[in-house]
Design a protein around this motif. Structure first.
Motif, PDB file in Angstrom:
ATOM      1  N   PRO A   1     -42.570  97.656  41.357  1.00 12.07           N
ATOM      2  CA  PRO A   1     -42.490  97.057  40.025  1.00 12.07           C
ATOM      3  C   PRO A   1     -43.466  97.703  39.035  1.00 12.07           C
ATOM      4  N   ALA A   2     -44.631  98.111  39.508  1.00 11.00           N
ATOM      5  CA  ALA A   2     -45.600  98.774  38.621  1.00 11.00           C
ATOM      6  C   ALA A   2     -45.020 100.076  38.087  1.00 11.00           C
ATOM      7  N   GLU A   3     -44.295 100.817  38.936  1.00 11.39           N
ATOM      8  CA  GLU A   3     -43.667 102.062  38.490  1.00 11.39           C
ATOM      9  C   GLU A   3     -42.528 101.773  37.515  1.00 11.39           C
ATOM     10  N   LEU A   4     -41.834 100.656  37.718  1.00 13.83           N
ATOM     11  CA  LEU A   4     -40.795 100.255  36.769  1.00 13.83           C
ATOM     12  C   LEU A   4     -41.419 100.011  35.398  1.00 13.83           C
ATOM     13  N   GLN A   5     -42.559  99.324  35.378  1.00 11.72           N
ATOM     14  CA  GLN A   5     -43.238  99.025  34.113  1.00 11.72           C
ATOM     15  C   GLN A   5     -43.600 100.311  33.357  1.00 11.72           C
ATOM     16  N   MET A   6     -43.853 101.384  34.086  1.00 19.22           N
ATOM     17  CA  MET A   6     -44.210 102.656  33.440  1.00 19.22           C
ATOM     18  C   MET A   6     -43.013 103.274  32.718  1.00 19.22           C
ATOM     19  N   VAL A   7     -41.805 103.151  33.297  1.00 21.27           N
ATOM     20  CA  VAL A   7     -40.626 103.759  32.674  1.00 21.27           C
ATOM     21  C   VAL A   7     -39.854 102.760  31.812  1.00 21.27           C
ATOM     22  N   ALA A   8     -40.095 101.462  32.010  1.00 22.60           N
ATOM     23  CA  ALA A   8     -39.449 100.418  31.213  1.00 22.60           C
ATOM     24  C   ALA A   8     -40.503  99.382  30.829  1.00 22.60           C
ATOM     25  N   PRO A   9     -41.347  99.703  29.850  1.00 20.14           N
ATOM     26  CA  PRO A   9     -42.466  98.820  29.498  1.00 20.14           C
ATOM     27  C   PRO A   9     -42.047  97.401  29.116  1.00 20.14           C
ATOM     28  N   GLY A  10     -40.817  97.195  28.687  1.00 20.94           N
ATOM     29  CA  GLY A  10     -40.350  95.856  28.304  1.00 20.94           C
ATOM     30  C   GLY A  10     -39.877  95.013  29.470  1.00 20.94           C
ATOM     31  N   ALA A  11     -39.996  95.509  30.700  1.00 26.82           N
ATOM     32  CA  ALA A  11     -39.512  94.768  31.874  1.00 26.82           C
ATOM     33  C   ALA A  11     -40.273  93.450  32.019  1.00 26.82           C
ATOM     34  N   GLN A  12     -39.518  92.369  32.188  1.00 28.82           N
ATOM     35  CA  GLN A  12     -40.107  91.036  32.332  1.00 28.82           C
ATOM     36  C   GLN A  12     -39.785  90.475  33.713  1.00 28.82           C
ATOM     37  N   LEU A  13     -40.803  89.912  34.359  1.00 25.12           N
ATOM     38  CA  LEU A  13     -40.596  89.259  35.652  1.00 25.12           C
ATOM     39  C   LEU A  13     -39.740  88.024  35.434  1.00 25.12           C
ATOM     40  N   LEU A  14     -38.617  87.936  36.127  1.00 16.63           N
ATOM     41  CA  LEU A  14     -37.707  86.812  35.982  1.00 16.63           C
ATOM     42  C   LEU A  14     -37.859  85.824  37.133  1.00 16.63           C
ATOM     43  N   LYS A  15     -38.022  86.370  38.360  1.00 17.34           N
ATOM     44  CA  LYS A  15     -38.095  85.497  39.536  1.00 17.34           C
ATOM     45  C   LYS A  15     -38.808  86.230  40.662  1.00 17.34           C
ATOM     46  N   GLU A  16     -39.536  85.454  41.460  1.00 13.49           N
ATOM     47  CA  GLU A  16     -40.220  86.015  42.629  1.00 13.49           C
ATOM     48  C   GLU A  16     -40.151  84.976  43.742  1.00 13.49           C
ATOM     49  N   LYS A  17     -39.589  85.375  44.882  1.00 13.85           N
ATOM     50  CA  LYS A  17     -39.427  84.414  45.972  1.00 13.85           C
ATOM     51  C   LYS A  17     -39.241  85.151  47.299  1.00 13.85           C
ATOM     52  N   ARG A  18     -40.037  84.803  48.271  1.00 15.43           N
ATOM     53  CA  ARG A  18     -39.935  85.298  49.660  1.00 15.43           C
ATOM     54  C   ARG A  18     -39.731  86.803  49.763  1.00 15.43           C
ATOM     55  N   GLY A  19     -40.557  87.564  49.099  1.00 20.92           N
ATOM     56  CA  GLY A  19     -40.482  89.025  49.198  1.00 20.92           C
ATOM     57  C   GLY A  19     -39.534  89.674  48.219  1.00 20.92           C
TER      58      GLY A  19
END
Length: 196
Positions: free
Chosen positions: A46-64
């Motif tokens: 996800p950190a690498e995603l943030q580098m290429v898509a700075p507007g990425a927003q966490l929507l959900k996080e569950k069990r890995g």
């Protein structure tokens, strides 16, 4: 003379056949989806995603599993990136081809998307083979509000992670059983006496 002509003709046929057999399959340019979608790469964090898509927003996080969303632009209205144990394995596009945004359905739009995907990814057997080898699935379906989904799915990453998790769980269970070997001996003794 006829014998020499026949020998030359036979040699030519053998040489041509050998050349056909030795020629490798034509080289196919692999589509970008083999490596990832757009600027992303399969397996990235996800950190690498943030580098290429700075507007990425966490929507959900569950069990890995972690899900990020990025607003689209134009026909692609949203992109969702799904991670398992912080590795990208699933990308879903939401697409809207409607000219009239009040329309309740757009079956022709979905057909156009399906046709385009089929032409790009499934018309060339070489590309189909590359996708199969890489365990990349590409699907499209209707979505709410007369939009459509296009899904790119890398099952190799998910399978590797799930196997590693299963192996770790099996090792943990084997260790727990080994620590309780004395209890196993007691149970065997009960079974031998028909008490169990």
């Amino acid at each position: 003379m006829n014998r020499i002509l026949a020998l030359i003709l036979f040699s030519s046929c053998v040489a041509l056949h050998a050349q056909e057999v030795d020629d490798p399959e034509p080289v196919v340019d692999p589509p970008g989806i083999i490596e990832g979608y757009g600027q992303t790469k399969w397996g990235q964090s996800p950190a690498e995603l943030q580098m290429v898509a700075p507007g990425a927003q966490l929507l959900k996080e569950k069990r890995g599993y972690t899900l990020y969303t990025v607003p689209g632009d134009g026909t692609i209205t949203e992109i969702r990136y799904q991670f398992i144990n912080n590795q990208l394995f699933h990308v879903r596009l939401t697409m809207d081809l409607r000219e009239d945004k009040t329309a309740k359905a757009d079956p022709a739009g979905l057909k156009l998307i399906q046709h385009t995907l089929a032409e790009k990814y499934f018309s060339d057997p070489g590309i189909v083979k590359l996708l199969t080898t890489a365990n990349i699935s590409i699907m499209s379906s209707e979505a709410e509000n007369a939009t459509a989904y296009v899904v790119y799915y890398n099952s190799t990453i998910r399978n590797q992670i799930e196997k590693a998790q299963a192996d770790a769980q099996a090792a943990k269970e084997a260790e727990a059983l080994a620590e309780r070997a004395g209890d196993l001996d007691k149970l065997k003794a009960l079974a031998d006496r028909d008490a169990l």
